[in-house]
Design an enzyme around this catalytic site. Structure first.
Site, PDB file in Angstrom:
ATOM      1  N   ASP A  35       0.838  -1.202   0.000  1.00 38.73           N
ATOM      2  CA  ASP A  35       0.000   0.000   0.000  1.00 38.73           C
ATOM      3  C   ASP A  35       0.874   1.255   0.000  1.00 38.73           C
ATOM      4  OD1 ASP A  35      -2.361   1.393  -0.026  1.00 38.73           O
ATOM      5  OD2 ASP A  35      -2.732   1.208   2.126  1.00 38.73           O
ATOM      6  N   ASN A  83     -10.964  -2.460  -5.617  1.00 39.23           N
ATOM      7  CA  ASN A  83     -10.139  -1.504  -6.368  1.00 39.23           C
ATOM      8  C   ASN A  83     -10.753  -1.107  -7.719  1.00 39.23           C
ATOM      9  OD1 ASN A  83      -6.983  -2.838  -5.100  1.00 39.23           O
ATOM     10  ND2 ASN A  83      -8.107  -1.040  -4.429  1.00 39.23           N
TER      11      ASN A  83
END
Ligand code: IPE
Ligand code: IPE
Ligand code: MG
Length: 259
Positions: A35, A83
């Site tokens: 991330d 996502n």
């Protein structure tokens, strides 16, 4: 067989001693929530995709380092079922990056004896991306080095639902044949997971400081250790990986028992 520590970590920063790592206690299975690519790009006033591109080098280095240390399974969270909510150009760019990177890296991974697999629903990916992952899986399937598990269009809840469906299908077949339907065991349930046959992660590493799971391996992380580092994914390297492993090795795993 693990490589020597001074080969894997040739130039450690001051204060970080690779010899502190216990080679007898290298985790068998490591999972990484990669991330912070967007924040890395933002800090440099770059497009988010530039952050994802910069993250590739961190992926390469982490794979190499894990494989050299003798990690058996490395699972990298590359794209979640959530996502798709991102802007279209970012999603398209990511899918293209996955395809190109996989094609460019597969030979090197194969030479290192890495076995590439994916978890997640690949049916929704563009053909090119699906083919690149499929070809990497095929080409490396007989390798006996580290297994690299790429989680792409992966969601823990979706995976659990799939496993439920598999249990229901099995029960329906038993019932049809006149047999007695029994409640599923953990082992039966796990047969329906993408990760069937793989060990649960010993440690989950998340970069960029966020203390959340984001729908990753919900079933499998029941007893995983969590290591969160503030480093943004494109800045992650063998030394930050080493720090995470040292943190992990300092944990007292009890699995519900007593120390
Ligand atoms: C992780 O970086 C990469 C993917 C989810 C594909 P992000 O893109 O989530 O980066 P941040 O969290 O916005 O910084
Ligand atoms: C988790 O990161 C997914 C991947 C690393 C692929 P996100 O950036 O999507 O997670 P949230 O939105 O911060 O929870
Ligand atoms: Mg993020």
């Amino acid at each position: 067989m693990a490589k020597p520590l001074d080969y894997i970590f040739p130039n450690p920063p001051a204060g970080l001693d690779p010899r502190a790592l216990d080679l007898e206690r290298i985790p068998e299975s490591v999972a990484v929530i990669m991330d912070g690519n967007g924040r890395w790009a933002k800090k440099r006033a770059l497009n988010r995709l530039k952050g994802h591109k910069a993250g590739i080098e961190a992926v390469r280095e982490t794979i190499r380092c894990a494989s050299d240390l003798g990690v058996k399974y490395l699972t990298i969270y590359s794209f979640s079922t959530e996502n798709w909510k991102r802007p279209e150009d970012e999603v398209v760019g990511l899918m293209d990056l996955f395809a190109k990177t996989m094609l460019a890296e597969v030979d090197g991974l194969h030479e290192e004896g890495v076995r590439v697999r994916t978890i997640g629903d690949l049916s929704m990916l563009p053909q090119e991306t699906r083919d690149a992952f499929g070809e990497a899986w095929e080409k490396t399937r007989d390798n006996d080095g580290m297994t690299l598990v790429v989680a792409v269009n992966y969601g823990g809840r979706q995976e659990i639902l799939r496993a439920c469906e598999a249990c229901m299908r099995r029960a329906a077949l038993v019932a049809e044949a006149g047999g007695e339907v029994e409640a599923p065991t953990e082992e039966m349930f796990e047969e329906g997971l993408y990760t069937f046959g793989m060990p649960d992660p010993d440690v989950v590493i998340r970069t960029s400081g966020e203390m959340r799971v984001s729908n990753f391996l919900l079933w499998q992380i029941a007893y995983s250790e969590f290591v969160v580092t503030d480093v943004l994914w494109p800045d992650f390297n063998r030394y930050t990986f080493l720090e995470c492993l040292l943190d992990y090795q300092g944990r007292d795993r009890r699995f519900g028992g007593v120390a």
